[in-house]
Design an enzyme around this catalytic site. Sequence first.
Site, PDB file in Angstrom:
ATOM      1  CE  LYS A 172      -4.296   0.878   2.518  1.00  0.00           C
ATOM      2  NZ  LYS A 172      -4.887   0.733   3.850  1.00  0.00           N
TER       3      LYS A 172
HETATM    4  C1  E4P Z   1      -8.313   1.589   4.159  1.00  0.00           C
HETATM    5  O1  E4P Z   1      -7.510   0.816   3.711  1.00  0.00           O
HETATM    6  C2  E4P Z   1      -8.071   2.442   5.327  1.00  0.00           C
HETATM    7  O2  E4P Z   1      -7.201   1.748   6.161  1.00  0.00           O
HETATM    8  C3  E4P Z   1      -9.312   2.715   6.139  1.00  0.00           C
HETATM    9  O3  E4P Z   1     -10.470   2.357   5.454  1.00  0.00           O
HETATM   10  C4  E4P Z   1      -9.344   4.077   6.728  1.00  0.00           C
HETATM   11  O4  E4P Z   1     -10.550   4.244   7.412  1.00  0.00           O
HETATM   12  P1  E4P Z   1     -10.803   5.362   8.526  1.00  0.00           P
HETATM   13  O5  E4P Z   1     -11.128   6.639   7.830  1.00  0.00           O
HETATM   14  O6  E4P Z   1     -11.936   4.838   9.316  1.00  0.00           O
HETATM   15  O7  E4P Z   1      -9.526   5.464   9.329  1.00  0.00           O
END
Ligand code: E4P
Length: 232
Positions: free
Chosen positions: A83
């Site tokens: 990522k």
């Molecule tokens: C996705 O890969 C992210 O880790 C995640 O959905 C972020 O979500 P949040 O806005 O609840 O932290």
Amino acid sequence: MKIFLDTANLDEIRDAVQWGVIDGVTTNPSLIAREGGDFIETIHQICGMVDGPVSAEVVAQDAATMIREGRLLAKVHKNVVVKVPLTVDGLKACKALSGDGTRVNVTLCFQAAQALLAAKAGATYISPFIGRLDDMGQDGMLLIQQIVNIYANYPDLKTEVLAASIRDPLHVVQAAEAGSDVATIPFKVLKAMILHPLTDKGNAAFLKDWASVPDQDIIGQVERWMAKRKSL
Ligand code: E4P
């Protein structure tokens, strides 16, 4: 639509995988930090629990170090998807890593133009953050719709839309309606997706009525029925 679990909590993953509905897992540095364990060991354990992509995020901010981190993360397990953030360096790293044959999830997408660039850079997944846009008074779901439409216009772009920052079951339903390829869902939201008071009420009513049936043992009934057929 594929369902990924958005967590680094091993108990949640173990539990959800048993439901038979989990296609992968996404983590991020905040989720890893929340669990307090060793990063690489946690990713390796998650990969052993889920037969699907597991996103592990780089933390370097320059492309060269991101690429180095990404190449090493990809060696941890075949399920690892690297990522990277949606920055210029993140795009460069995405191009290099996808050129190696490593799957890349480009994260922190907040506008459709970013998603177009990520796809051009060879991203396997683009992660638009619905909830964080909603939090600031914008329509996060509109972004999902825009990206799905843009990618559909150019079949050469193979990037999958991974709806992220999901806060409730309605986000999941709307992402599916919009044609998102994947939704990554916190365990709390996954549990909320299965609940409905009419399901509980209906189940209780069926059980109450069944209590008036003279022989309530279905297993015994089937076994006796089969034995009888065999003896004929
Ligand atoms: C996705 O890969 C992210 O880790 C995640 O959905 C972020 O979500 P949040 O806005 O609840 O932290």
